[in-house]
Structures are given as C-alpha cells and as structure tokens.
Design an enzyme around this catalytic site. Structure first.
Site, PDB file in Angstrom:
ATOM      1  N   ASP B 110      40.918 -19.067   9.581  1.00  0.00           N
ATOM      2  CA  ASP B 110      39.466 -19.217   9.503  1.00  0.00           C
ATOM      3  C   ASP B 110      38.706 -17.898   9.375  1.00  0.00           C
ATOM      4  O   ASP B 110      37.513 -17.853   9.623  1.00  0.00           O
ATOM      5  CB  ASP B 110      38.959 -20.003  10.726  1.00  0.00           C
ATOM      6  CG  ASP B 110      39.337 -19.332  12.037  1.00  0.00           C
ATOM      7  OD1 ASP B 110      40.077 -18.346  12.006  1.00  0.00           O
ATOM      8  OD2 ASP B 110      38.896 -19.811  13.096  1.00  0.00           O
ATOM      9  N   GLU B 111      39.391 -16.848   8.975  1.00  0.00           N
ATOM     10  CA  GLU B 111      38.736 -15.549   8.823  1.00  0.00           C
ATOM     11  C   GLU B 111      39.206 -14.859   7.557  1.00  0.00           C
ATOM     12  O   GLU B 111      40.382 -14.950   7.208  1.00  0.00           O
ATOM     13  CB  GLU B 111      39.128 -14.613   9.977  1.00  0.00           C
ATOM     14  CG  GLU B 111      38.381 -14.784  11.261  1.00  0.00           C
ATOM     15  CD  GLU B 111      38.888 -13.782  12.288  1.00  0.00           C
ATOM     16  OE1 GLU B 111      38.632 -12.584  12.130  1.00  0.00           O
ATOM     17  OE2 GLU B 111      39.580 -14.213  13.226  1.00  0.00           O
TER      18      GLU B 111
END
Lengths: 141, 436
Positions: B110-111
């Site tokens: 998620d990054e």
C-alpha cells in the site's frame, strides 16, 4: 531435406563434422496467417478499456430485463468514464442503489428503467454515479 | 526565523504515496454499505490487520485483539482479510501511478515512491498539482483515498505524507524543509530506530531538525552509513534513488493455519506445520517454482512469534525432501507446555523449476523418482480433491476435523463464485457489491 523444406534430422553432415541442431528449422516465407494473429484482440481487450477502473457487478434485480440484462448476469462497470445521456449507469439515488439509463435533458438529469412502465427516477437530494456499464456477460455453461 | 537547510527548491521531486487504512478502504470501496462505519479486517487471525478511519477514531489500532475491539466498539464490523482483492487494488494503484511517471517503486502493498523530477512542463503544473491529479485519479477510479507527500528526497517525502492523513497532500520544497522538521521527534523519521534515537537524545538531539543541523563531523564520528544517509536526505540531498521495478508476483509463498482453541500438543502442531508445507509446495509446483529457503514460525497464545529460516541445499517444492528439515526447525522453536495458536511456513527464493540446478552430491535418480510421485499426487488431487494423498506427517490434521469457514473466516469473494470460477481461480477484477 524433405520435400516440405524442413530439416528433419537433429544432426546434419557438414564435410565430415557433425553439427548439432537445436530444434527444427522451417524454410520459406513466414505464413501471412500467423502475422495476422498478432493483431487479434483477446476477450479481455475487447471488453475492458481501462482495466484499473473496471469492476464486476453481479445483477440481482430485473429492472433492466428489457435492455437484455437479466438477474444473475455480470456487468462490467467503468468508474473512469464520464457518464453521458443514454448510458446505463450504476448509481446511488437518495441513498438507494440502482442500475438505469441516465438521461440528461438540458439542466435536468434523471434515471429511466428499460421497462417503459417503470416510473422515471428524479433525484430529490442526491445522485451519485459509481460508474458506466460497458458490457454484460452471461455464461451459460 | 530559522535558516533554511537548502536554498534549492526542487533539485529533485520525490513523491511518497501511502494508501489510507488500505485493507479497510478496499472493503469500503467494494461494499458501499460499509462506508462511514468502523470496519476492521483480520477476523481470521484474531487481531486487527487494518482499521478504517471510523474505527481508528474509536481507538482501534493495528494489532489490537478482536475481543478487545468488540469491547471498545461493539458496532465494529469485523471482516476476514481478502488478500486477493487487496492485491488487485494494489496492482491497480501502481498501474495508475505509472500513467504519470515510469519511475514508480512499489515499496509495499500500500505504499509507493515516485520520481517526478522534470515532469512539470509535461503536466503544465507544479509538482503539488501533479500529486493532486494522482490523488484524484486513484480516488475516482478505485474509490480509495491516499495520502501524498512531495519533497526532494525519499526520507522527506515520507515525512510529508505523514503530516496529514487521510487524503492528505503535503508539499515540502527544499527551502521549507526546516519548518517541517522543527517539531518532528527524531524517532519518527523513517529508518531511525529506538537505539539510534536514544543515542542521539544523549547528545541533545530530539527533533529531526536538531539531527539535520548536526555537523558532518559529528554524524561521521557517531553514526554508521545508513544513518549518515538519512542525515543527507533530511538536509535535502537525495541519496536513496527511486527503484522502478515491478515486484515479482511470487517472491514467496506462505501458508498459515490458525486454530482455536490454542494448543500445546506437539503431534498436532507438527501435523499443522506439515500441512502448511504441503499446501505451500502444491502452490509452488502449480507455478513450476522451487524454493531455496524455507521459513517456519509458530505463534504463541500471547501473539509472540517464533521462527527459524532454513537455507536449502537445492531448490525444491517436494515435501518429501523437506520434512526432515521441517522437523529439525520445528524442534528448535517448539517449547513444551506452551500454548500455540498458529503455525506457518514460507517458501522463498523461488526459482523456475527447470532452472533449478542439481548439486554435485544430489542423487538425481532419487529426485526424478520423487518428481514422478508428486506428478501422480497432484493428478489425484486434481481429480479427487486436495490432500487425497498426503504425508503421514500431516495426517493428524485430518483426525481433528477443522471447521473451516464456521467463524466467517473466508472472504465472501471466495464463496460467491461466478459460473466458471473455482476455489483456486477467480476473475482478476474486483467485485463491486451493490444491490442492482
């Protein structure tokens, strides 16, 4: 060499030395039929324009039966497209989810079912469009 | 007035994109009825894997146990993790980022980091404006929000993305760095651990700005290279490049099993471990992959994990070759009279089977025989269901009938299948769940 122009043996005599061959070499021109295949579309390519923005929705209701969308069908929904008048959209009207034709007449925006007897839906307070229906998929077997 | 750390506004433009409460947000995007409500994922593990902002507002955070969640917030909606769907969202998020710049580093599920240097003319706007377009595109197309930090180095971009969450957008040009580091505790800087911050505290360095303003002589004398690099990055001198490569889909395969109630029975625990190994190997063989490393771990009742990694002498995906080392690893981490709630194995260092080399001392004939056995086992599993033939080591699992799914541990996506989908393979498109 055989008549079809293929080297059928794995080893070819070349002046006393044996040269190993990896595979089968076809002589002649490439088949134009193969070249044409490069440009075919897969069903994915055909049905999905923007993959990142495409979702599946499972249809449960029958309000679009007359547009050919039956309960149990899958529809593909694109969240990146700007909805235009006449598109089938997945929308939330005053809190309720629905799939209908989006109609725009001048300043007015409303939703219309495929069934002529269904009342037109005019949003009282809010109309949120989640996406535009781009395809319907029905698998029989 | 503080002096700026640098007079260059944009020697580089590095962006950090951090999805907000990612797993919970994916659930809310696909299940509109969950929007605005406290949502928690991780049901199958008994602890919070992700909490929506509504849940965070009620004091629920990552790692909290679910029975505590129910106490704090009885109305919380607790869902099993649907990693397949989260992975689809993750891939989509990275694909959207690549529309803006090819320099995208997939830092985690998620990054991401991006390098936007030099793209202002192309997009006819500031770096902040480009970041805003990225943020809006992700929200419009995926229905999830991200927080974005824009600055001149990776460390500073990460500082920026944490300034405001969710849906934050923070821009730190070189000339403004000092203002953002002034009140930032040193231990909150990416890469600074508790030991380093304790050391720096002893020299009166408490904020990120204190550290950035430390002299080079000091930094070189007391800190090792990674921390010297962080010091440069905080000063606006980019050291860490954005590494634009796609992470391979199968870097590792992991299989875990949680069971209730926790148990201390060695035979049962080892059988669970062996079953995890069978499952992981089956998956590896399906993709024609072999593992070079085997990691196994056990989770105690108090949620502490104990694990051990084993380097294999030859890449393999055959449990028969691995059960002995599994037993050895197991005996290193298992303690009698201790309650365990989960076991897991991870196969990593995956390589295609055909490229897996034989060692000088490998018994090739034996290996080929083993391969034949597994071709038959896989064929039987295909026809009659998985584990039709399994190893004696995992047989105890069969005796303890597992009530899989009883507690709603399986995500809906894996149960409500479309015609043509099966337990193993489903369409690679997320399902938006609306009643229409």
């Amino acid at each position: 060499m055989t008549e079809t122009g293929r080297l059928e043996k794995w080893k070819v005599e070349t002046g006393g030395q044996k040269l190993p061959l990896l595979g089968v070499v076809a002589a002649g021109w490439p088949s134009p039929a193969e070249e044409e295949l490069v440009d075919t579309l897969s069903l994915d390519d055909l049905l999905i324009e923007n993959r990142e923005a495409t979702f599946i929705v499972r249809v449960t209701g029958d309000s679009m039966v007359e547009a050919g969308i039956l309960p149990g069908d899958m529809v593909l929904v694109d969240t990146s497209q700007t909805p235009r008048s006449g598109d089938i959209v997945i929308a939330q009207v005053d809190g309720e989810w629905t799939m209908k034709y989006l109609i725009r007449r001048g300043q007015q925006v409303f939703l219309m079912g495929a069934n002529a007897h269904q009342p037109v839906i005019r949003p009282k307070s809010e109309l949120k469009i989640a996406g535009v229906v781009t395809a319907v998929i029905r698998k029989y077997k | 007035m503080e002096q700026p750390l640098t007079l260059h506004s944009w020697p580089k433009a590095i962006v950090h994109i951090d999805a907000d409460a990612f797993f919970a947000s994916c659930e809310q995007a696909l299940h509109p009825e969950l929007r605005g409500k406290p949502v928690v994922t991780g049901k199958e593990r008994g602890i919070v894997a992700a909490a929506s902002y509504e849940a965070k507002a009620r004091g629920i955070g990552r790692g909290l146990r679910l029975f505590e969640v129910k106490k704090i917030c009885p109305e919380a909606i607790i869902l099993p993790s649907d990693y397949e769907t989260y992975s689809l969202f993750s891939i989509r998020m990275f694909a959207i980022l690549r529309r803006f710049s090819p320099d995208v580093e997939e830092y985690s599920i998620d990054e991401a980091f991006m390098d936007l240097t030099g793209l202002r003319r192309l997009y006819q706007g500031s770096y902040g404006k480009i970041a805003q377009q990225i943020q809006e595109t992700i929200e419009r197309e995926l229905g999830i929000t991200v927080s974005i930090g824009v600055s001149v180095t990776k460390v500073l971009a990460k500082v920026a993305s944490q300034v405001q969450k969710p849906r934050g957008l923070t821009v730190i040009p070189g000339t403004e760095i000092h203002r953002f580091l002034k009140d930032l505790p040193i231990e909150e800087v990416w890469g600074i651990g508790p030991n380093t911050s304790a050391l720096l505290n002893k020299f009166g360095i408490r904020t990120a700005l204190d550290f950035a303003k430390a002299s080079e002589a000091f930094v070189k004398k007391y800190l090792s290279k990674p921390y010297q690099e962080i010091w440069h990055e905080l000063n606006g001198r980019s050291v860490y490049p954005v590494v634009p490569e796609t992470k391979s889909d199968y870097q590792s395969i992991s299989k875990t099993k949680t069971f209730t109630p926790p148990t201390d029975r060695e035979d049962f625990l080892f059988a669970q471990m062996a079953r995890n190994l069978e499952n992981a190997c089956t998956k590896a063989r399906r993709y024609d992959l072999a593992a070079r490393r085997l990691f196994l771990y056990m989770r105690r009742q108090d949620f502490t994990d104990f694990g051990v990694e084993i380097r294999l002498t030859r890449p393999t995906a055959y449990p028969l070759e691995l059960l002995d080392v599994l037993r050895e690893g197991f005996s290193q981490i298992y303690r009698p009279h201790t309650l365990y709630r989960a076991t897991g194995v991870v196969l990593s260092g995956l390589v295609p089977t055909e490229s897996a080399p034989f060692g000088l001392f490998d018994d090739r004939v034996r290996i080929e025989r083993i391969a034949q056995v597994y071709r038959v086992i896989d064929g039987l599993a295909e026809r009659f269901g998985k584990h039709t033939v399994h190893h004696g080591a995992s047989h105890r699992v069969e005796l303890h009938a597992q009530h899989e799914g009883d507690r709603g541990d399986i995500p809906v996506r894996k149960i409500a299948l479309f015609k043509g989908e099966n337990k193993r393979q489903r369409l690679g498109l997320p399902v938006l769940s609306v009643p229409v």
